[in-house]
Design a protein around this motif. Structure first.
Motif, PDB file in Angstrom:
ATOM      1  N   THR A  90       9.667 -16.023   4.923  1.00 21.91           N
ATOM      2  CA  THR A  90      10.698 -15.082   4.873  1.00 21.91           C
ATOM      3  C   THR A  90      12.034 -14.931   5.509  1.00 21.91           C
ATOM      4  OG1 THR A  90       9.563 -13.241   5.419  1.00 21.91           O
ATOM      5  CG2 THR A  90      10.084 -14.287   2.603  1.00 21.91           C
ATOM      6  N   GLY A  91      11.442 -15.243   6.686  1.00 30.72           N
ATOM      7  CA  GLY A  91      12.008 -15.227   8.344  1.00 30.72           C
ATOM      8  C   GLY A  91      12.803 -13.745   8.122  1.00 30.72           C
ATOM      9  N   VAL A  92      12.072 -12.953   7.411  1.00 30.30           N
ATOM     10  CA  VAL A  92      12.475 -11.057   8.442  1.00 30.30           C
ATOM     11  C   VAL A  92      11.540 -11.052   9.103  1.00 30.30           C
ATOM     12  CG1 VAL A  92      11.919  -8.922   6.468  1.00 30.30           C
ATOM     13  CG2 VAL A  92      12.346 -10.966   4.959  1.00 30.30           C
ATOM     14  N   ALA A  93      12.145  -9.980   9.882  1.00 31.10           N
ATOM     15  CA  ALA A  93      11.813  -9.859  10.744  1.00 31.10           C
ATOM     16  C   ALA A  93      10.902  -8.573  10.339  1.00 31.10           C
ATOM     17  CB  ALA A  93      12.806  -8.910  11.885  1.00 31.10           C
ATOM     18  N   PRO A  94       9.399  -7.560  11.416  1.00 33.66           N
ATOM     19  CA  PRO A  94       8.124  -7.410  11.193  1.00 33.66           C
ATOM     20  C   PRO A  94       8.740  -5.940  10.698  1.00 33.66           C
ATOM     21  CG  PRO A  94       7.993  -8.390  12.983  1.00 33.66           C
ATOM     22  CD  PRO A  94       9.402  -8.910  13.025  1.00 33.66           C
ATOM     23  N   GLU A  95       9.921  -4.958  11.783  1.00 36.75           N
ATOM     24  CA  GLU A  95      10.303  -3.342  11.259  1.00 36.75           C
ATOM     25  C   GLU A  95      11.634  -3.569   9.979  1.00 36.75           C
ATOM     26  OE1 GLU A  95      13.589  -6.004  14.079  1.00 36.75           O
ATOM     27  OE2 GLU A  95      11.094  -5.926  13.597  1.00 36.75           O
ATOM     28  N   HIS A  96      11.557  -4.735   9.482  1.00 37.09           N
ATOM     29  CA  HIS A  96      11.946  -4.513   7.984  1.00 37.09           C
ATOM     30  C   HIS A  96      11.310  -5.253   7.477  1.00 37.09           C
ATOM     31  CE1 HIS A  96      15.829  -5.467  10.203  1.00 37.09           C
ATOM     32  NE2 HIS A  96      15.501  -4.016  10.965  1.00 37.09           N
ATOM     33  N   ALA A  97       9.588  -4.953   7.324  1.00 38.16           N
ATOM     34  CA  ALA A  97       8.855  -5.191   6.174  1.00 38.16           C
ATOM     35  C   ALA A  97       8.424  -4.078   6.089  1.00 38.16           C
ATOM     36  CB  ALA A  97       7.686  -6.723   6.636  1.00 38.16           C
ATOM     37  N   VAL A  98       7.558  -4.490   4.562  1.00 39.42           N
ATOM     38  CA  VAL A  98       6.365  -3.324   4.259  1.00 39.42           C
ATOM     39  C   VAL A  98       5.415  -3.863   3.209  1.00 39.42           C
ATOM     40  CG1 VAL A  98       7.721  -2.433   2.337  1.00 39.42           C
ATOM     41  CG2 VAL A  98       6.288  -1.243   3.623  1.00 39.42           C
ATOM     42  N   ILE A  99       4.295  -3.052   3.460  1.00 34.89           N
ATOM     43  CA  ILE A  99       3.395  -4.057   2.041  1.00 34.89           C
ATOM     44  C   ILE A  99       2.756  -2.252   1.742  1.00 34.89           C
ATOM     45  CG2 ILE A  99       1.145  -3.177   4.072  1.00 34.89           C
ATOM     46  CD1 ILE A  99       0.010  -5.830   2.688  1.00 34.89           C
ATOM     47  N   LEU A 100       2.643  -2.875   0.024  1.00 36.26           N
ATOM     48  CA  LEU A 100       2.210  -1.265  -0.656  1.00 36.26           C
ATOM     49  C   LEU A 100       1.257  -2.102  -1.403  1.00 36.26           C
ATOM     50  CD1 LEU A 100       4.030   0.801  -2.344  1.00 36.26           C
ATOM     51  CD2 LEU A 100       3.552  -0.797  -4.191  1.00 36.26           C
ATOM     52  N   GLY A 101       0.190  -1.174  -0.915  1.00 42.97           N
ATOM     53  CA  GLY A 101      -1.642  -0.882  -1.014  1.00 42.97           C
ATOM     54  C   GLY A 101      -2.348   0.243  -1.730  1.00 42.97           C
ATOM     55  N   ASP A 102      -3.159   0.143  -2.292  1.00 43.66           N
ATOM     56  CA  ASP A 102      -4.415   0.756  -2.166  1.00 43.66           C
ATOM     57  C   ASP A 102      -5.336   0.927  -1.551  1.00 43.66           C
ATOM     58  OD1 ASP A 102      -5.324  -1.473  -3.718  1.00 43.66           O
ATOM     59  OD2 ASP A 102      -6.792  -0.300  -4.909  1.00 43.66           O
ATOM     60  N   THR A 103      -5.666   0.103  -0.772  1.00 44.80           N
ATOM     61  CA  THR A 103      -7.064   0.120   0.011  1.00 44.80           C
ATOM     62  C   THR A 103      -6.519   0.689   0.704  1.00 44.80           C
ATOM     63  OG1 THR A 103      -7.771  -2.537   0.014  1.00 44.80           O
ATOM     64  CG2 THR A 103      -8.157  -1.338  -2.211  1.00 44.80           C
ATOM     65  N   THR A 104      -7.891   0.818   1.791  1.00 45.09           N
ATOM     66  CA  THR A 104      -7.437   0.814   3.923  1.00 45.09           C
ATOM     67  C   THR A 104      -7.013  -0.953   4.015  1.00 45.09           C
ATOM     68  OG1 THR A 104      -9.832   0.418   3.720  1.00 45.09           O
ATOM     69  CG2 THR A 104      -8.971   2.604   3.719  1.00 45.09           C
ATOM     70  N   TYR A 105      -8.014  -2.169   3.412  1.00 41.71           N
ATOM     71  CA  TYR A 105      -7.553  -3.313   4.216  1.00 41.71           C
ATOM     72  C   TYR A 105      -6.467  -3.745   3.852  1.00 41.71           C
ATOM     73  CZ  TYR A 105     -12.489  -2.495   2.031  1.00 41.71           C
ATOM     74  OH  TYR A 105     -13.601  -2.002   1.461  1.00 41.71           O
ATOM     75  N   ASP A 106      -5.708  -3.207   2.816  1.00 44.01           N
ATOM     76  CA  ASP A 106      -4.126  -3.426   2.758  1.00 44.01           C
ATOM     77  C   ASP A 106      -3.323  -2.769   3.680  1.00 44.01           C
ATOM     78  OD1 ASP A 106      -4.580  -4.458   0.253  1.00 44.01           O
ATOM     79  OD2 ASP A 106      -4.470  -2.771  -0.832  1.00 44.01           O
ATOM     80  N   ILE A 107      -3.392  -1.408   4.040  1.00 47.10           N
ATOM     81  CA  ILE A 107      -2.635  -0.669   5.145  1.00 47.10           C
ATOM     82  C   ILE A 107      -3.322  -1.352   6.338  1.00 47.10           C
ATOM     83  CG2 ILE A 107      -2.213   2.198   6.562  1.00 47.10           C
ATOM     84  CD1 ILE A 107      -1.301   1.027   3.518  1.00 47.10           C
ATOM     85  N   GLU A 108      -4.859  -1.684   6.799  1.00 46.65           N
ATOM     86  CA  GLU A 108      -4.619  -2.135   7.991  1.00 46.65           C
ATOM     87  C   GLU A 108      -4.724  -3.512   8.253  1.00 46.65           C
ATOM     88  OE1 GLU A 108      -8.953  -2.004   7.763  1.00 46.65           O
ATOM     89  OE2 GLU A 108      -9.110   0.661   8.202  1.00 46.65           O
ATOM     90  N   MET A 109      -4.332  -4.475   7.615  1.00 50.64           N
ATOM     91  CA  MET A 109      -3.232  -5.605   7.348  1.00 50.64           C
ATOM     92  C   MET A 109      -2.529  -5.538   7.809  1.00 50.64           C
ATOM     93  SD  MET A 109      -4.098  -8.054   4.704  1.00 50.64           S
ATOM     94  CE  MET A 109      -2.546  -7.641   3.260  1.00 50.64           C
TER      95      MET A 109
END
Length: 229
Positions: free
Chosen positions: A163-182
């Motif tokens: 997508t060419g998006v900078a990391p500081e402008h990206a977020v992940i939404l998740g229900d497990t610690t694996y998502d958050i840690e990733m």
């Protein structure tokens, strides 16, 4: 943050967008039964949701041989596919309340890209896209077939690259610690949800910026995260 800055919201699938526990639990029970092994209990099975299947089996039955775990993976896939063909897909894996409306509202914003990062296979995800009609909403889609298992950041890094998006402008939404840690390993923000398969306290401990209880809470959480609220 300017309104025109490109943003990326990456979604986990199982336990975040889709409540697939009935399908997962039945498939796991069927796989272990096929191998003549006692099936793990509900809590144990849901604790590994999000991992790729080989890693999930390693967590569930660590003392088994690699050959047995490989057979369990194949038995799980077979049972999962059988249920998918014979059951009601929407009933087995319904979208969570508010998920469709939330996705559509975000997708309508020109500066927002939506992505998927899931432990599901391409085939499994394509099935969900078909029954729920949400595939066209996503700009980047990452599945277990092409990446190391979560929490390795490969999926996140690929979403950013595509997508060419900078990391500081990206977020992940998740229900497990694996998502958050990733997400954290990939250098992006992470938001947890409390309607999935891991306790919200563990998500906070893994580094989630906030925990949502409803999809309507996502837009203000994003505004706060990105400095617009």
């Amino acid at each position: 943050m300017s309104a025109g800055t490109l943003k990326l919201i990456i979604f986990d699938v199982d336990g975040t967008l889709v409540d697939s526990q009935a399908h997962i639990l039945a498939s796991m029970e069927g796989a272990f039964d096929a191998m003549g092994l006692p099936a793990p209990d509900r809590a144990a099975t849901l604790s590994i949701v999000g991992l790729s299947l080989p890693q999930a089996m390693m967590r569930l039955i660590p003392d088994a041989s690699e050959a047995v775990r490989t057979q369990l993976v194949e038995a799980y896939k077979s049972r999962f596919a059988q249920l998918r063909q014979t059951g009601d897909g929407r009933a087995l894996s319904p979208l969570y309340p508010g998920a469709m409306a939330g996705l559509q509202a975000l997708a309508a914003q020109e500066e927002v890209f939506l992505g998927i990062a899931t432990g599901k296979s391409r085939r499994g995800l394509d099935h969900l896209f078909e029954i729920h009609g949400i595939g066209p909403l996503f700009h980047t889609v990452q599945v277990a077939d092409d990446h190391p298992s979560k929490p390795h950041p490969s999926m996140v890094l690929t979403c950013l690259r595509e997508t060419g998006v900078a990391p500081e402008h990206a977020v992940i939404l998740g229900d497990t610690t694996y998502d958050i840690e990733m997400g954290r390993a990939g250098g992006i923000h992470a938001i947890g949800v409390d309607w999935g398969y891991h306790p919200s306290t563990t998500l906070t401990g893994a580094g989630a910026a906030t925990i949502l209880s409803d999809f309507t809470e996502l837009p203000p959480a994003l505004d706060q995260l990105w400095g617009r609220g």
